[in-house]
Design a protein around this motif. Structure first.
Motif, PDB file in Angstrom:
ATOM      1  N   ASN A 305       0.819  -1.210   0.000  1.00  9.06           N
ATOM      2  CA  ASN A 305       0.000   0.000   0.000  1.00  9.06           C
ATOM      3  C   ASN A 305       0.854   1.262   0.000  1.00  9.06           C
ATOM      4  OD1 ASN A 305      -2.406  -1.431   0.053  1.00  9.06           O
ATOM      5  ND2 ASN A 305      -2.573  -1.392   2.277  1.00  9.06           N
ATOM      6  N   ASN A 306       0.395   2.285  -0.729  1.00 12.24           N
ATOM      7  CA  ASN A 306       1.059   3.581  -0.697  1.00 12.24           C
ATOM      8  C   ASN A 306       0.817   4.233   0.666  1.00 12.24           C
ATOM      9  OD1 ASN A 306       1.754   3.262  -3.405  1.00 12.24           O
ATOM     10  ND2 ASN A 306      -0.077   4.334  -4.135  1.00 12.24           N
ATOM     11  N   THR A 307       1.817   4.934   1.143  1.00 10.59           N
ATOM     12  CA  THR A 307       1.680   5.666   2.403  1.00 10.59           C
ATOM     13  C   THR A 307       2.248   7.064   2.221  1.00 10.59           C
ATOM     14  OG1 THR A 307       3.823   4.855   3.217  1.00 10.59           O
ATOM     15  CG2 THR A 307       1.890   3.557   3.796  1.00 10.59           C
ATOM     16  N   GLY A 308       2.035   7.921   3.232  1.00  6.44           N
ATOM     17  CA  GLY A 308       2.617   9.257   3.212  1.00  6.44           C
ATOM     18  C   GLY A 308       2.170  10.073   2.015  1.00  6.44           C
ATOM     19  N   ASP A 309       3.114  10.787   1.403  1.00 14.05           N
ATOM     20  CA  ASP A 309       2.804  11.661   0.273  1.00 14.05           C
ATOM     21  C   ASP A 309       2.240  10.868  -0.908  1.00 14.05           C
ATOM     22  OD1 ASP A 309       2.929  14.271  -1.115  1.00 14.05           O
ATOM     23  OD2 ASP A 309       4.404  13.237  -2.373  1.00 14.05           O
ATOM     24  N   ALA A 310       2.748   9.649  -1.125  1.00 11.88           N
ATOM     25  CA  ALA A 310       2.257   8.827  -2.240  1.00 11.88           C
ATOM     26  C   ALA A 310       0.776   8.488  -2.049  1.00 11.88           C
ATOM     27  CB  ALA A 310       3.085   7.550  -2.361  1.00 11.88           C
ATOM     28  N   CYS A 370      -0.229 -10.608  -4.853  1.00 11.79           N
ATOM     29  CA  CYS A 370      -0.792  -9.741  -3.817  1.00 11.79           C
ATOM     30  C   CYS A 370      -0.092 -10.040  -2.490  1.00 11.79           C
ATOM     31  CB  CYS A 370      -2.284  -9.994  -3.689  1.00 11.79           C
ATOM     32  SG  CYS A 370      -3.057  -9.019  -2.388  1.00 11.79           S
ATOM     33  N   VAL A 371       0.260  -8.990  -1.759  1.00 14.92           N
ATOM     34  CA  VAL A 371       1.036  -9.199  -0.527  1.00 14.92           C
ATOM     35  C   VAL A 371       0.161  -9.188   0.724  1.00 14.92           C
ATOM     36  CG1 VAL A 371       3.084  -8.186  -1.563  1.00 14.92           C
ATOM     37  CG2 VAL A 371       1.543  -6.722  -0.260  1.00 14.92           C
ATOM     38  N   TYR A 372      -1.156  -9.025   0.536  1.00 10.20           N
ATOM     39  CA  TYR A 372      -2.045  -8.928   1.695  1.00 10.20           C
ATOM     40  C   TYR A 372      -3.027 -10.100   1.760  1.00 10.20           C
ATOM     41  CZ  TYR A 372      -0.355  -4.130   2.043  1.00 10.20           C
ATOM     42  OH  TYR A 372       0.441  -3.024   2.170  1.00 10.20           O
ATOM     43  N   GLU A 373      -3.534 -10.320   2.954  1.00 13.06           N
ATOM     44  CA  GLU A 373      -4.617 -11.268   3.178  1.00 13.06           C
ATOM     45  C   GLU A 373      -5.585 -10.642   4.181  1.00 13.06           C
ATOM     46  OE1 GLU A 373      -3.105 -14.849   4.876  1.00 13.06           O
ATOM     47  OE2 GLU A 373      -1.873 -13.818   6.355  1.00 13.06           O
ATOM     48  N   THR A 374      -6.774 -11.171   4.249  1.00 10.74           N
ATOM     49  CA  THR A 374      -7.778 -10.623   5.163  1.00 10.74           C
ATOM     50  C   THR A 374      -7.936 -11.527   6.379  1.00 10.74           C
ATOM     51  OG1 THR A 374      -8.966  -9.634   3.306  1.00 10.74           O
ATOM     52  CG2 THR A 374     -10.170  -9.864   5.383  1.00 10.74           C
ATOM     53  N   LYS A 375      -7.791 -10.932   7.548  1.00 11.09           N
ATOM     54  CA  LYS A 375      -7.982 -11.660   8.802  1.00 11.09           C
ATOM     55  C   LYS A 375      -8.865 -10.830   9.720  1.00 11.09           C
ATOM     56  CE  LYS A 375      -3.891 -14.615   9.008  1.00 11.09           C
ATOM     57  NZ  LYS A 375      -2.721 -15.027   9.813  1.00 11.09           N
ATOM     58  N   LYS A 378      -9.912  -7.529   8.453  1.00  2.00           N
ATOM     59  CA  LYS A 378      -8.901  -6.499   8.227  1.00  2.00           C
ATOM     60  C   LYS A 378      -7.824  -7.001   7.274  1.00  2.00           C
ATOM     61  CE  LYS A 378      -9.353  -4.037  12.635  1.00  2.00           C
ATOM     62  NZ  LYS A 378      -8.620  -3.551  13.839  1.00  2.00           N
ATOM     63  N   GLU A 379      -7.302  -6.072   6.482  1.00  2.00           N
ATOM     64  CA  GLU A 379      -6.229  -6.396   5.544  1.00  2.00           C
ATOM     65  C   GLU A 379      -4.893  -6.387   6.287  1.00  2.00           C
ATOM     66  OE1 GLU A 379      -5.483  -4.719   1.198  1.00  2.00           O
ATOM     67  OE2 GLU A 379      -4.634  -3.389   2.710  1.00  2.00           O
ATOM     68  N   VAL A 380      -4.174  -7.500   6.229  1.00  2.00           N
ATOM     69  CA  VAL A 380      -2.871  -7.598   6.902  1.00  2.00           C
ATOM     70  C   VAL A 380      -1.839  -8.142   5.927  1.00  2.00           C
ATOM     71  CG1 VAL A 380      -3.863  -7.912   9.201  1.00  2.00           C
ATOM     72  CG2 VAL A 380      -3.384  -9.914   7.772  1.00  2.00           C
ATOM     73  N   LEU A 381      -0.593  -7.772   6.164  1.00  3.01           N
ATOM     74  CA  LEU A 381       0.500  -8.240   5.323  1.00  3.01           C
ATOM     75  C   LEU A 381       0.751  -9.725   5.575  1.00  3.01           C
ATOM     76  CD1 LEU A 381       2.663  -7.076   3.308  1.00  3.01           C
ATOM     77  CD2 LEU A 381       4.209  -6.971   5.274  1.00  3.01           C
ATOM     78  N   LYS A 382       0.913 -10.476   4.507  1.00  7.38           N
ATOM     79  CA  LYS A 382       1.228 -11.890   4.658  1.00  7.38           C
ATOM     80  C   LYS A 382       2.585 -12.035   5.350  1.00  7.38           C
ATOM     81  CE  LYS A 382      -1.284 -13.187   0.456  1.00  7.38           C
ATOM     82  NZ  LYS A 382      -1.150 -13.671  -0.946  1.00  7.38           N
ATOM     83  N   PRO A 383       2.706 -12.966   6.294  1.00  7.91           N
ATOM     84  CA  PRO A 383       3.953 -13.114   7.070  1.00  7.91           C
ATOM     85  C   PRO A 383       5.190 -13.280   6.188  1.00  7.91           C
ATOM     86  CG  PRO A 383       2.198 -14.432   8.030  1.00  7.91           C
ATOM     87  CD  PRO A 383       1.651 -13.896   6.747  1.00  7.91           C
ATOM     88  N   TYR A 384       5.037 -13.934   5.038  1.00 10.32           N
ATOM     89  CA  TYR A 384       6.192 -14.173   4.156  1.00 10.32           C
ATOM     90  C   TYR A 384       6.904 -12.882   3.787  1.00 10.32           C
ATOM     91  CZ  TYR A 384       8.667 -15.148  -0.232  1.00 10.32           C
ATOM     92  OH  TYR A 384       9.624 -15.217  -1.224  1.00 10.32           O
TER      93      TYR A 384
END
Length: 434
Positions: A305-310, A370-375, A378-384
């Motif tokens: 996900n983009n953060t900050g100014d992006a 895709c680097v996220y999964e839903t738990k 909520k969308e969370v980053l996959k541990p890998y």
């Protein structure tokens, strides 16, 4: 007359302001309205950029499936049926083409039996130091299931022996504009280098390393080069490639969320080894008489996900916007800087054909899974992707590549250039999603 015009302007201005008061929010709310529009726009972008929940991978079912197919491929009755009529066998068994080695028309016409994929890959006649068929089979099944879990898909694969590996130390030569005597002399010297004990050992060491890793990479190579009847490498022809393209990847200068470079940052970027190598390549090609054919700029973001100014500029999941901004920076700042560094500051880039692709491998500005999964909703980053290997994968999927392709002003497009180089035949099995 001037006074009349001024009065008309005042009247029109008052009418517009009065109309605005009836139809629009107060002026001090204009910024809020713009922000609301941006919020709605981002809501749509973020929704469309959300990772789709793939159906859960049933590892046991996949393991049973691929194990069953491997067992079917070695059944004598299946091999006999495939030998008799390959086309009919494939129509009745759609799984067959990928479970056997590639088949030539000659093999099909002569009704030769197909070779099961694990027999083909573990053939000891092809290369030394290979592991057993059973070891490869176990590793293959494990890799198949692991690929499915990582990519969240049903895997398929392709096996081919059309890969080649160059000699690790003997580089060969290009025979362009070379007379017969000089070419024969160079070929004799090349033959001596190939047969030199230290170079023979270098090949064995390289191919042994490849064999040692073969249960993980599914890539194996022979340690004997492809040679003609005189013990010489056959000529390999390149078409219209007298001047190889110059290319560089500036991903190190575009950390996560970064899309632009300031003038001081541009100066540091142009002093990097990547920029040095690319600008030197451009300088050398143009000095040799090459002409710029076209320039390619390819950019991509990872699916972080983009953060900050992006995030403010492109939205949280505005990956395409971020990637396009990176490509524009490469076009408007990095490219002119590279040509100036190459001593070509007067080169008119506005007249060059510049191809820009910021869609990434996935077409939405990103590359990779895709680097996220839903738990718990909520969308969370996959541990890998918190591991070193995961971070390296993210780095590979974030890139800003610049390539300058040349043409020779004095040669025809279809000219063939012979190159003599010792090459070693390799086999490979590659996985991908269906």
């Amino acid at each position: 007359m001037k006074r009349l015009i001024f009065l008309n302007i005042v009247f029109i201005a008052q009418f517009v302001l009065a109309d605005s008061a009836l139809k629009c929010s107060p002026l001090n709310e204009l910024g809020d309205n713009i922000q609301n529009v941006q919020d709605v726009n981002c809501e749509q972008i973020n929704k469309s950029g959300q990772c789709e929940e793939a159906p859960p991978v049933d590892a046991n079912a996949l393991r049973n499936k691929i194990s069953r197919l491997l067992d079917l491929s070695v059944e004598p009755s299946k091999i006999e049926a495939a030998k008799r009529n390959w086309s009919s066998f494939v129509s009745q068994n759609p799984w067959a083409p990928k479970m056997y080695a590639e088949r030539s028309q000659y093999e099909i016409q002569e009704k030769l039996p197909p070779t099961p994929i694990m027999d083909w890959f573990s053939d000891p006649k092809f290369a030394e130091g290979l592991k057993s068929k059973e070891e490869y089979k176990k590793a293959f099944i494990d890799k198949y299931v692991a690929f499915a879990e990582k990519m969240e898909c049903t895997p398929t694969f392709r096996a081919s022996d059309n890969y080649v590996e160059p000699h690790p130390s003997v580089k060969g030569f290009t025979a362009e504009k070379m007379g017969r005597e000089e070419k024969d002399m160079r070929l004799r010297k090349l033959k001596e280098e190939i047969n030199d004990p230290k170079n023979v050992q270098a090949v064995k060491d390289r191919m042994k390393k490849i064999s040692d890793e073969s249960a993980d990479r599914f890539y194996v190579c022979r340690d004997k080069p492809d040679l003609d009847s005189n013990g010489l490498p056959p000529a390999r022809y390149t078409v219209s490639q007298r001047y190889q393209p110059c290319a560089g990847n500036f991903k190190k200068n575009f950390a996560n969320n970064k899309h632009d470079v300031s003038q001081p940052e541009l100066g540091k970027l142009l002093a990097t080894p990547e920029a040095d190598e690319l600008s030197k390549c451009i300088k050398d090609r143009l000095a040799q008489g090459a002409k710029v054919h076209h320039i390619s700029i390819n950019a991509s973001a990872s699916s972080l996900n983009n953060t900050g100014d992006a995030e403010k500029r492109f939205c949280k999941k505005g990956f395409l916007g971020l990637s396009e901004a990176r490509a524009e920076t490469a076009k408007s700042k990095i490219l002119p800087g590279l040509f100036e560094k190459a001593g070509q500051g007067s080169f008119d880039l506005s007249k060059a054909k510049i191809e820009v692709n910021a869609k990434g491998a996935n077409g939405d500005g990103t590359s990779g899974p895709c680097v996220y999964e839903t738990k718990n909703g909520k969308e969370v980053l996959k541990p890998y992707y918190n591991t070193k290997a995961g971070q390296e994968e993210l780095d590979e999927n974030r890139y800003v590549k610049v390539q300058v392709t040349f043409e020779d002003t004095s040669k025809k497009v279809n000219d063939n250039i012979p190159k003599y180089e010792p090459m070693y035949r390799c086999k490979k099995i590659e996985f991908k999603c269906e």
